[in-house]
Write a protein that holds these residues in place. Structure first.
Motif, PDB file in Angstrom:
ATOM      1  N   MET A 160      10.763  61.574  32.469  1.00 21.65           N
ATOM      2  CA  MET A 160      11.784  60.535  32.500  1.00 21.65           C
ATOM      3  C   MET A 160      11.148  59.189  32.830  1.00 21.65           C
ATOM      4  SD  MET A 160      15.004  59.407  32.652  1.00 21.65           S
ATOM      5  CE  MET A 160      16.096  58.316  33.573  1.00 21.65           C
ATOM      6  N   ARG A 161      10.310  59.159  33.841  1.00 21.06           N
ATOM      7  CA  ARG A 161       9.660  57.910  34.241  1.00 21.06           C
ATOM      8  C   ARG A 161       8.721  57.406  33.138  1.00 21.06           C
ATOM      9  NH1 ARG A 161       9.115  55.316  38.964  1.00 21.06           N
ATOM     10  NH2 ARG A 161       7.330  53.921  39.214  1.00 21.06           N
ATOM     11  N   GLU A 162       8.030  58.318  32.496  1.00 21.42           N
ATOM     12  CA  GLU A 162       7.134  57.923  31.411  1.00 21.42           C
ATOM     13  C   GLU A 162       7.916  57.296  30.263  1.00 21.42           C
ATOM     14  OE1 GLU A 162       4.833  61.264  30.207  1.00 21.42           O
ATOM     15  OE2 GLU A 162       3.859  61.518  32.173  1.00 21.42           O
ATOM     16  N   GLU A 163       9.087  57.865  29.973  1.00 24.07           N
ATOM     17  CA  GLU A 163       9.899  57.310  28.888  1.00 24.07           C
ATOM     18  C   GLU A 163      10.422  55.927  29.252  1.00 24.07           C
ATOM     19  OE1 GLU A 163      13.620  58.526  25.943  1.00 24.07           O
ATOM     20  OE2 GLU A 163      12.942  59.923  27.485  1.00 24.07           O
ATOM     21  N   VAL A 164      10.817  55.741  30.522  1.00 20.97           N
ATOM     22  CA  VAL A 164      11.271  54.428  30.975  1.00 20.97           C
ATOM     23  C   VAL A 164      10.148  53.403  30.839  1.00 20.97           C
ATOM     24  CG1 VAL A 164      12.032  53.079  32.971  1.00 20.97           C
ATOM     25  CG2 VAL A 164      13.030  55.325  32.538  1.00 20.97           C
ATOM     26  N   CYS A 165       8.960  53.779  31.281  1.00 20.87           N
ATOM     27  CA  CYS A 165       7.811  52.868  31.209  1.00 20.87           C
ATOM     28  C   CYS A 165       7.471  52.536  29.762  1.00 20.87           C
ATOM     29  CB  CYS A 165       6.603  53.482  31.904  1.00 20.87           C
ATOM     30  SG  CYS A 165       6.740  53.590  33.693  1.00 20.87           S
ATOM     31  N   SER A 166       7.505  53.549  28.893  1.00 21.35           N
ATOM     32  CA  SER A 166       7.166  53.341  27.492  1.00 21.35           C
ATOM     33  C   SER A 166       8.156  52.408  26.799  1.00 21.35           C
ATOM     34  CB  SER A 166       7.135  54.689  26.770  1.00 21.35           C
ATOM     35  OG  SER A 166       6.944  54.515  25.383  1.00 21.35           O
ATOM     36  N   LEU A 167       9.449  52.662  26.991  1.00 18.01           N
ATOM     37  CA  LEU A 167      10.457  51.839  26.333  1.00 18.01           C
ATOM     38  C   LEU A 167      10.476  50.433  26.922  1.00 18.01           C
ATOM     39  CD1 LEU A 167      12.637  51.537  24.251  1.00 18.01           C
ATOM     40  CD2 LEU A 167      14.269  52.603  25.820  1.00 18.01           C
ATOM     41  N   SER A 168      10.338  50.312  28.236  1.00 12.34           N
ATOM     42  CA  SER A 168      10.310  48.990  28.862  1.00 12.34           C
ATOM     43  C   SER A 168       9.127  48.182  28.345  1.00 12.34           C
ATOM     44  CB  SER A 168      10.217  49.127  30.389  1.00 12.34           C
ATOM     45  OG  SER A 168      11.357  49.757  30.917  1.00 12.34           O
ATOM     46  N   GLY A 169       7.974  48.843  28.202  1.00 11.18           N
ATOM     47  CA  GLY A 169       6.810  48.155  27.670  1.00 11.18           C
ATOM     48  C   GLY A 169       7.022  47.687  26.240  1.00 11.18           C
ATOM     49  N   SER A 170       7.676  48.515  25.431  1.00 12.51           N
ATOM     50  CA  SER A 170       7.954  48.139  24.040  1.00 12.51           C
ATOM     51  C   SER A 170       8.908  46.950  23.973  1.00 12.51           C
ATOM     52  CB  SER A 170       8.551  49.325  23.280  1.00 12.51           C
ATOM     53  OG  SER A 170       7.639  50.399  23.201  1.00 12.51           O
ATOM     54  N   VAL A 171       9.934  46.966  24.827  1.00 11.93           N
ATOM     55  CA  VAL A 171      10.891  45.863  24.861  1.00 11.93           C
ATOM     56  C   VAL A 171      10.187  44.570  25.260  1.00 11.93           C
ATOM     57  CG1 VAL A 171      12.927  44.929  26.033  1.00 11.93           C
ATOM     58  CG2 VAL A 171      12.886  47.330  25.331  1.00 11.93           C
ATOM     59  N   LEU A 172       9.399  44.624  26.305  1.00 14.37           N
ATOM     60  CA  LEU A 172       8.719  43.421  26.780  1.00 14.37           C
ATOM     61  C   LEU A 172       7.721  42.912  25.747  1.00 14.37           C
ATOM     62  CD1 LEU A 172       8.272  41.350  28.987  1.00 14.37           C
ATOM     63  CD2 LEU A 172       6.650  42.923  30.067  1.00 14.37           C
ATOM     64  N   GLU A 173       6.973  43.808  25.145  1.00 14.25           N
ATOM     65  CA  GLU A 173       5.987  43.399  24.138  1.00 14.25           C
ATOM     66  C   GLU A 173       6.670  42.706  22.960  1.00 14.25           C
ATOM     67  OE1 GLU A 173       2.383  45.356  21.440  1.00 14.25           O
ATOM     68  OE2 GLU A 173       3.628  46.633  22.713  1.00 14.25           O
ATOM     69  N   THR A 174       7.778  43.277  22.489  1.00 14.60           N
ATOM     70  CA  THR A 174       8.517  42.673  21.382  1.00 14.60           C
ATOM     71  C   THR A 174       9.072  41.306  21.772  1.00 14.60           C
ATOM     72  OG1 THR A 174       9.160  44.870  20.588  1.00 14.60           O
ATOM     73  CG2 THR A 174      10.438  43.004  19.781  1.00 14.60           C
TER      74      THR A 174
END
Length: 238
Positions: A160-174
């Motif tokens: 769950m935490r890994e998915e949060v980190c992954s999606l948050s990183g994608s949002v910020l990068e975009t």
């Protein structure tokens, strides 16, 4: 049974509303009603329709009374913030994961054709990032009685935490890619609006730096843009 019938009626009638902003508002509100009454399958369906409806929002609408063209951005940003606040409580799908609705919101926002005012998209990314980061906390900031949210369903699950980190990183990068592109625009009006929005992105990252440290190295970009856009011009010190 009465509430369930009302929710079914809303599911049928609300998508036919012609005003895209009002349609999105009522879909989100209907989902909230279903969720509050523990009608989880109906809430899931309504929220999925609401996520799809995000793509129908135009950057401008015509006021038939005043005969003027108005930006939808302020109301749109407010509606997305409310929708995300509700989605925070929706239990994840066993097959699609805890954040599948948030991934849907992110994908729809990316596809919005808002070339006239892309600062609105940055605002939407900031709202998404703030809400996503709340998943990184041990407990969600609020709950609905008798509804098990993801902080209970996925308690202690590292995936769950890994998915949060992954999606948050994608949002910020975009968001940062878009901000960097806008930063180079010669349009003065874009520059004026960019500073406050990028500052909001920066604040979202730093607020959750302890729980999502992987995002911290990315703050140099919004910090530089915010600094450039908020400093007074040397030709106009006021």
């Amino acid at each position: 049974a009465f509430v369930k019938a009302c929710v079914a009626f809303l599911h049928i009638t609300v998508p036919s509303i012609s005003d895209p902003l009002e349609r999105l508002r009522l879909l989100a509100l209907s989902g909230e009603v279903a969720l509050a009454n523990q009608l989880l399958p109906q809430a899931d369906t309504l929220f999925r329709v609401a996520v799809t409806a995000i793509g129908d929002i135009p950057p401008f609408v015509e006021d038939d009374v005043a005969h003027t063209v108005q930006s939808t951005a302020p109301r749109f940003v407010s509606l997305i913030a409310r929708l995300l606040a509700a989605l925070l409580l929706v239990p994840g799908d066993p097959t699609k994961g805890p954040l599948y609705l948030f991934r849907g919101v992110f994908n729809v926002i990316k596809e919005l054709d808002w070339d006239e005012d892309e600062t609105c998209k940055l605002d939407l990314y900031a709202s998404l990032l703030v809400t996503l980061n709340q998943f990184a906390q041990e407990s969600l900031p609020y709950h609905i009685r008798s509804v098990e949210s993801n902080d209970t369903l996925y308690l202690g699950d590292p995936a769950m935490r890994e998915e949060v980190c992954s999606l948050s990183g994608s949002v910020l990068e975009t968001a940062l890619e878009l901000a960097s592109k806008m930063h180079g625009s010669p349009d003065v009006s874009i520059g004026r609006k960019l500073g406050p929005v990028v500052t909001r992105l920066l604040d979202a990252v730093l607020t959750y730096a302890e729980t999502l440290p992987s995002l911290v190295p990315m703050v140099s970009v919004p910090h530089a843009i915010a600094r450039d856009r908020t400093q007074p011009s040397p030709h106009n010190p006021d």
